[in-house]
Write a protein that holds these residues in place. Sequence first.
Motif, PDB file in Angstrom:
ATOM      1  N   UNK A 274     -36.498  42.685  -9.164  1.00  0.00           N
ATOM      2  CA  UNK A 274     -37.220  41.417  -9.151  1.00  0.00           C
ATOM      3  C   UNK A 274     -36.335  40.258  -8.676  1.00  0.00           C
ATOM      4  N   UNK A 275     -35.018  40.449  -8.740  1.00  0.00           N
ATOM      5  CA  UNK A 275     -34.083  39.382  -8.378  1.00  0.00           C
ATOM      6  C   UNK A 275     -33.637  39.470  -6.929  1.00  0.00           C
ATOM      7  N   UNK A 276     -33.465  40.705  -6.406  1.00  0.00           N
ATOM      8  CA  UNK A 276     -32.785  40.883  -5.122  1.00  0.00           C
ATOM      9  C   UNK A 276     -33.454  40.156  -3.965  1.00  0.00           C
ATOM     10  N   UNK A 277     -34.761  40.140  -3.909  1.00  0.00           N
ATOM     11  CA  UNK A 277     -35.447  39.495  -2.794  1.00  0.00           C
ATOM     12  C   UNK A 277     -35.431  37.980  -2.878  1.00  0.00           C
ATOM     13  N   UNK A 278     -36.001  37.399  -3.943  1.00  0.00           N
ATOM     14  CA  UNK A 278     -36.062  35.935  -4.045  1.00  0.00           C
ATOM     15  C   UNK A 278     -34.690  35.253  -4.054  1.00  0.00           C
ATOM     16  N   UNK A 279     -33.700  35.895  -4.663  1.00  0.00           N
ATOM     17  CA  UNK A 279     -32.394  35.244  -4.798  1.00  0.00           C
ATOM     18  C   UNK A 279     -31.471  35.537  -3.624  1.00  0.00           C
ATOM     19  N   UNK A 280     -31.411  36.812  -3.202  1.00  0.00           N
ATOM     20  CA  UNK A 280     -30.413  37.216  -2.207  1.00  0.00           C
ATOM     21  C   UNK A 280     -31.006  37.613  -0.857  1.00  0.00           C
TER      22      UNK A 280
END
Length: 544
Positions: A274-280
């Motif tokens: 859930x973090x990898x796309x929006x953040x990185x």
Amino acid sequence: MSFFYFEVNMGKKEEKSGSFKAIHWADATADRIIRQCGDKESYTVASGITPSGVVHFGNFRETITVDFVARALRDRGKKVRFIFSWDDYDTFRKVPANMPKQEELKTYMFQPIVDTPDPYGKTESYASHHEKNYEAQLSRVGVDVEAIYQAKKYKKGDYKEEIKKTLANTKNIKTVLDAHRKQPLGDDWLPLSIYCEECNRDKIATMSYDGENTVHYTCELCGHKGSLKLDETSRAKLPWRMDWPMRWAYESVDFEPGGKDHSSEGGSFTTAKEIVGPVYGGKPPIYLQYEFVSIKGAGGKMSSSSGNVITLKDVLDIYEPEMVRWIFASYKSNAEFSVSFDLDVIKTYEDFDRQERLAFGVDQGNQKKVAMAKRVYEISSIGEVPKEMPFQPAFRHLCNILQIHNGNLEKVREAYKNEMKNERDERRLRERSERALFWINHYAPEDFKFKINEKAPKVEMNELQRGFLKELQAFLGQGWDDITNDKELHEKLYEMIHKVELQPSDAFTLLYGILISKEKGPKLAGFMRIIGKEKIGSLLGDIL
């Protein structure tokens, strides 16, 4: 889509063009990677470990899982980058019970693992000691990785921009993590770890970010108040739940497996996705959950921090390198299993030899079993697959030969010299002999061990038993040399037993007592043929 399938046929690889049928789970996973990531020329597969203590055998399951998938991709003509991350910038949180210099190591608690000294005094750090040991073990089983030492990456500032991206997305990250927590994170929480400039520990009491480049903090342990410029500092590190997805994006990882501890709902893989796309701006890799592996009789899950571990080296003391690979390749990645150190070691060797014979067409089986045996054998091989059926010294028989010759490997080689065809056969005999001897000395049950008597012990026997021994002594002088196999000798022994009207158990117990001072031992006829008539005759001469 067209692939190449390499079929093992008496050791030769035949290239077959056409539709590739995925036989093994590693092949099916490679197909999934290509299908979901796109048909690329090169793929990145990843694994990693925190060197918090001795790297145990359970950790090897992740490494070998990635290696199998890497091989499957290469068999499809793809280039593969196999990266292995050493998380040596993690915090040293517990001194394993099996480490020397316990009190000295405790003084480095909460500092980076890479900054903790090697208690053995052999390498530059505690982390390096464990890293080098494991890398050497991987080399023995044909696993070649591109090692990435995360402490060097952080200290060089390679992740400066990724750290800023993380802090800029603090609110979004907190929302993701809180969705899987019973207690929400505090309003002042930041997705960052800091090693204090004064005491080098990560026990930070308070932390704040100015939204641009500066982090202010107060150390819980020493009370130091400091400020760090993110463009300049090497003391900032991302916690695991952010660090993992950050590296997926940074290294463009296409495949990485994880254990069930990471795979549970709300676990680190869930949040990383859930973090990898929006953040990185990255994508989660193709994922495969693997189950834990244990050592039969050891009990429970292995843990580096507890110090109660079995290493890959320990397993290599018992099993040949190709066999270690074969054991893992024989199970689906989501199947839990144990590796045996007890009497089942014999069965494991017998199972491996049976599968090898299937792979080379020496034994017959149905098409599905033969195809699987070939594929498992191929991805278990180190270097080129042998061109002809290898020599198979049966493990149980080899244990007998070793004990008869008191572990003398040269005499063991002499016993098998007519059965070996090439250097590969020589290597197998040497490797299997060394492991059989180690197993006998360290793990074999006491009733499995024996030593041939130099002189016959004093034995009590009745007249019927004495008569049997005289019959045997006469047979050694005339008739023994005509025996060509174990079955013939077995039948001859029964002839002598019946001739003197003796119970077979009384004859066998007597002979075992004379030969090895035990009531039972290896199958008697074959055992006697290995020992030879001269030695048997000498022992009988001590008694009669």
